[in-house]
Design an enzyme around this catalytic site. Structure first.
Site, PDB file in Angstrom:
ATOM      1  N   LYS A 115       0.763  -1.119   0.064  1.00  0.00           N
ATOM      2  CA  LYS A 115       0.006   0.206  -0.118  1.00  0.00           C
ATOM      3  C   LYS A 115       0.820   1.279  -0.026  1.00  0.00           C
ATOM      4  O   LYS A 115       1.802   1.461   0.871  1.00  0.00           O
ATOM      5  CB  LYS A 115      -0.854  -0.082   1.149  1.00  0.00           C
ATOM      6  CG  LYS A 115      -2.160   0.621   1.361  1.00  0.00           C
ATOM      7  CD  LYS A 115      -3.021   0.397   2.302  1.00  0.00           C
ATOM      8  CE  LYS A 115      -4.226   1.062   2.634  1.00  0.00           C
ATOM      9  NZ  LYS A 115      -5.017   1.125   3.670  1.00  0.00           N
TER      10      LYS A 115
HETATM   11  C1  E4P Z   1      -8.287   1.595   4.054  1.00  0.00           C
HETATM   12  O1  E4P Z   1      -7.344   1.309   3.175  1.00  0.00           O
HETATM   13  C2  E4P Z   1      -8.135   2.842   4.447  1.00  0.00           C
HETATM   14  O2  E4P Z   1      -6.850   3.137   4.998  1.00  0.00           O
HETATM   15  C3  E4P Z   1      -9.382   3.233   5.301  1.00  0.00           C
HETATM   16  O3  E4P Z   1     -10.474   2.678   4.728  1.00  0.00           O
HETATM   17  C4  E4P Z   1      -9.449   4.407   6.022  1.00  0.00           C
HETATM   18  O4  E4P Z   1     -10.656   4.486   6.817  1.00  0.00           O
HETATM   19  P1  E4P Z   1     -10.890   5.804   7.665  1.00  0.00           P
HETATM   20  O5  E4P Z   1     -11.293   6.858   6.985  1.00  0.00           O
HETATM   21  O6  E4P Z   1     -12.177   5.321   8.478  1.00  0.00           O
HETATM   22  O7  E4P Z   1      -9.620   5.864   8.797  1.00  0.00           O
END
Ligand code: E4P
Length: 245
Positions: A115
């Site tokens: 990622k």
């Molecule tokens: C996933 O890949 C993201 O990091 C995550 O969905 C972010 O979510 P949030 O906005 O609830 O922190």
């Protein structure tokens, strides 16, 4: 000449749209869980509907994981629990650092997807990973332009953050629709991974919009189960069943 060329061009464009539409009709939206919590991952996996896991540094910190060795061990445990793509996020923000971290993460397990944040060096690194057979998830995407760049660099997934867009007073779902349209028209193979999901309705809307993946907190997944008429109906069936028990 022009009179025959134009209809043929439109017919070809229409044909490509149909192919893309047909591909989407036959695609099934995947469910990922958006957590680093092992109990929640297990609960979702036991439902039998889980296709993968996404984590991020905040989610890892929430679990109290400390130190590089513990972080790697945690990813390994998740990979052993779920047979699907597991997103593990890099911390570096410079090209060399992102590539070095990503290589270590990807070498850990075949299901690891690196990622990478949507920044200039992140895009360069995604291109490098693509050319070297390492799959990536471009995170922190808040605009169609960012999604296009990530797709052009060859990202396996692009993660638009719906909930955070909604929180800022814009419409997160509109972005999913826009990216879907662009990727279908252009033929980008990058999968749209709808992230920052806040409720079951987000999941339903993502399915409607043609997201390839929805990464959700456990509560939102379980929220899909609920309907008061189901509870009332079941209670009545069970009560009536006593009459012929
Ligand atoms: C996933 O890949 C993201 O990091 C995550 O969905 C972010 O979510 P949030 O906005 O609830 O922190």
């Amino acid at each position: 000449m022009e009179a025959t060329f134009l209809p043929a061009t439109f017919a070809a464009i229409h044909f490509l749209h149909c192919i893309n539409h047909y591909k989407k009709i036959n695609a099934v939206m995947k469910f990922f869980i958006d957590t680093a919590n092992l109990a929640q991952i297990k609960e979702a996996n036991d439902l039998g509907i889980l296709d993968g896991v996404t984590t991020n540094p905040s989610l890892m910190a929430k679990e109290g994981i400390k130190g590089q060795e513990a972080v790697m061990q945690h990813y390994k445990t998740i990979c052993e629990m779920v047979d699907g793509d597991i997103s593990a996020e890099v911390i570096s923000t410079d090209f060399d650092g992102i590539v070095a971290e990503g290589k270590v993460l990807a070498a850990m397990h075949k299901n690891i997807v690196v990622k990478v944040p949507m920044i200039k060096d992140g895009i360069k690194a995604i291109k490098w990973f693509t050319e070297n057979g390492i799959r990536t998830n471009c995170t922190l995407v808040f605009s169609a332009g960012q999604a296009i760049l990530a797709a052009k660099a060859g990202a396996s997934y692009v993660s638009p953050f719906i909930g955070r867009i909604d929180d800022s007073g814009w419409d997160g779902m509109e972005l999913i629709h826009q990216i879907r349209q662009i990727f279908s028209v252009q033929g980008y193979r990058t999968e749209i991974l709808a992230a920052s999901i806040r409720n079951p309705n987000h999941i339903i809307k993502c399915a409607e919009a043609g997201a390839d993946v929805c990464t959700c907190p456990l509560d939102s997944i379980l929220g899909l189960l609920k309907h008061p008429l189901t509870d009332i109906g079941l209670a009545k069936f069970l009560e009536d069943a006593k009459k012929f028990a």
